[in-house]
Design a protein around this motif. Structure first.
Motif, mmCIF file in Angstrom:
data_model
loop_
_atom_site.group_PDB
_atom_site.id
_atom_site.type_symbol
_atom_site.label_atom_id
_atom_site.label_comp_id
_atom_site.label_asym_id
_atom_site.label_seq_id
_atom_site.Cartn_x
_atom_site.Cartn_y
_atom_site.Cartn_z
ATOM 1 N N ASN A 146 0.846 -1.201 0.000
ATOM 2 C CA ASN A 146 0.000 0.000 0.000
ATOM 3 C C ASN A 146 0.878 1.247 0.000
ATOM 4 N N SER A 147 0.240 2.415 -0.058
ATOM 5 C CA SER A 147 1.006 3.655 -0.268
ATOM 6 C C SER A 147 1.516 4.314 1.003
ATOM 7 N N SER A 148 1.453 3.638 2.126
ATOM 8 C CA SER A 148 1.922 4.279 3.360
ATOM 9 C C SER A 148 3.409 4.618 3.247
ATOM 10 N N SER A 149 3.777 5.835 3.669
ATOM 11 C CA SER A 149 5.187 6.246 3.582
ATOM 12 C C SER A 149 5.933 5.981 4.880
ATOM 13 N N ALA B 130 8.460 -1.392 12.169
ATOM 14 C CA ALA B 130 8.256 -0.722 10.879
ATOM 15 C C ALA B 130 8.138 -1.704 9.728
ATOM 16 N N GLY B 131 7.115 -1.496 8.921
ATOM 17 C CA GLY B 131 6.958 -2.235 7.680
ATOM 18 C C GLY B 131 7.710 -1.500 6.584
ATOM 19 N N ALA B 132 7.199 -1.573 5.357
ATOM 20 C CA ALA B 132 7.852 -0.883 4.244
ATOM 21 C C ALA B 132 7.617 0.615 4.389
ATOM 22 N N THR B 133 8.691 1.397 4.204
ATOM 23 C CA THR B 133 8.564 2.852 4.318
ATOM 24 C C THR B 133 9.314 3.527 3.182
ATOM 25 N N ALA C 194 1.704 10.046 1.342
ATOM 26 C CA ALA C 194 3.111 10.326 1.010
ATOM 27 C C ALA C 194 3.554 11.721 1.447
ATOM 28 N N SER C 195 2.593 12.571 1.795
ATOM 29 C CA SER C 195 2.891 13.973 2.076
ATOM 30 C C SER C 195 3.575 14.163 3.432
ATOM 31 N N ASP C 196 4.240 15.332 3.592
ATOM 32 C CA ASP C 196 4.797 15.689 4.899
ATOM 33 C C ASP C 196 3.714 16.276 5.784
#
Ligand code: CTP
Length: 405
Positions: free
Chosen positions: A207-210, A232-235, A355-357
């Motif tokens: 998924n798109s989580s950053s 932490a998963g994928a970042t 994805a945003s800050d």
């Protein structure tokens, strides 16, 4: 009452600068209590500090009869920040390795306040792997290291190891005074990033989580004194380098790691985007393309649902990623998963979310308190989330106190 800063002075040529540091800290409106090592006294006398601070210096030897017999304990109760400047390789090594053999090293181990160290030593010593490892250990434990600066050293060498300018050291104290330490000694698990479910040896469903929101929360917790376990998963972004991280790939791995830490945790913050489905039978080879490929997905276990059955006083905070009916859906998740608080965000927007800050969040507690927070940096929102978590902790404590009374 004035904030009390304990100033640890150790034996280096820069020890004379500690007098100026003491004076400048007092100008911030703080009381200063100096603790000196035996070697520091070879460079500057305790009388200088006593005259400047108006407080008796705590020296290296054991207390004399009639004096406070446990000054390191008395002092740790009063200290709001501990600054060691200059900090020699010796005190850095002792503190990193838990050695307590004089007043300052004993006090450092007994103390729970924010510690700041300003190293000063010869370049070769500073660059020595043992010293670098000790500094890294201290940073990982939340110690703020100021400098050292690069320049001409007292020994004639040029390089890193010079005590940072007094301004920089005083600024670090000023900044630390602003930092809340309201999570001191609490064990907090933070999950961050997205999970990935393998389809075959090279493909996955993700998924798109950053990971940005979870990392910001973990960093804020660390600053505010918590013992953080970051799962932490994928970042997409680099994880904070001074927090111990457990890396996981799949939802099942995240479930196992979270459950193994949960019983000893005070708070769980589930910021991770956990994949809801996995492939029923993932191939462990790379599947060759050959037209249509039908894959059967099965539902993953829900970590928060499982946690809700094991809860024993822990505060559980979840997130909701929604694209429609955000508040209703968030509220439903809060209740269904027995959370104490939920942070709801609308992930359909391009300028905030994944994805945003930036993010825009609504916080809802189990007691029904609802607060909306407009577009802000994830690092700022992390502080707001923690401010709300603290209220839950206080309410929980008050409830316990009421039950006991
Ligand atoms: N979560 C979890 N285990 C899962 C899925 C989600 O613990 N298998 C947690 C997330 O970390 C988050 C909260 O549950 O804190 C809500 O996640 P979200 O993806 O918004 O909702 P879901 O419960 O997965 O529901 P849906 O995808 O249908 O919106």
């Amino acid at each position: 009452m004035k904030n009390k800063i304990v100033l640890g002075v150790t034996g280096g040529i820069a020890a004379y600068k500690a007098a100026d540091i003491a004076r400048r800290i007092m100008e911030l409106g703080c009381a200063v209590q100096v603790v000196m090592t035996k070697n520091a006294e070879a460079f500057i006398g305790p009388l200088t500090f006593e005259a400047l601070t108006g407080n008796k210096v705590l020296r290296a030897g054991l207390p004399a009869p009639g004096e406070d017999s446990m000054p390191h304990i008395t002092l740790q109760r009063e200290a709001c920040i501990v600054l060691v400047a200059p900090a020699t390789a010796n005190i850095i090594g002792k503190f990193a390795n838990g050695i307590a053999d004089d007043s300052l090293s004993t006090f450092l181990l007994a103390c729970n306040a924010q510690v700041i160290m300003a190293p000063a030593m010869n370049t070769m010593m500073y660059e020595n792997k043992a010293v670098q490892k000790n500094i890294a250990t201290l940073k990982e434990r939340g110690v703020i290291i100021v400098g050292p600066a690069v320049g001409m050293l007292a020994c004639g060498d040029e390089g890193a190891g010079k005590l940072s300018p007094v301004e920089d050291i005083v600024t670090a104290v000023e900044e630390a005074l602003k930092i809340k330490r309201d999570f001191a000694n609490l064990n907090v698990i933070v999950t961050a990033g997205g999970t990935r479910e393998p389809v075959d040896a090279v493909r996955f469903i993700g998924n798109s989580s950053s990971g940005k929101m979870g990392f910001s929360v973990a960093e804020a917790l660390k600053r505010r004194g918590a013992k953080v376990t970051l799962i932490a998963g994928a970042t997409e972004v680099k994880p904070p380098d001074d927090i111990k991280i457990v890396n996981v790939k799949t939802a099942e791995e995240m479930r196992l790691e979270t459950m193994s830490c949960f019983d000893n945790a005070d708070i769980l913050i589930m910021a991770a985007a956990v994949g809801d489905y996995r492939v029923m039978e993932a191939e462990n080879r790379k599947v060759k393309k050959s037209g249509q490929w039908n894959i059967t997905l099965v539902e993953n276990p829900d970590i928060l649902m499982e946690v809700s059955k094991r809860k024993r006083g822990q505060i559980v905070i979840g997130f909701a990623a929604e694209t429609e009916n955000t508040l209703e859906n968030g509220k439903e998740k809060l209740l269904k998963k027995n959370m104490d608080m939920i942070v709801i965000n609308d992930v359909s927007r391009k300028d905030t979310g994944f994805a945003s800050d930036y993010n825009e969040i609504t916080i809802l507690t189990r007691a029904g308190e609802l607060t909306r927070h407009g577009k802000a940096l994830k690092s700022e929102l992390a502080e707001i989330i923690l401010d709300n978590a603290v209220k839950l902790l206080k309410n929980g404590k008050n409830e316990k106190d009421k039950k006991r009374a």
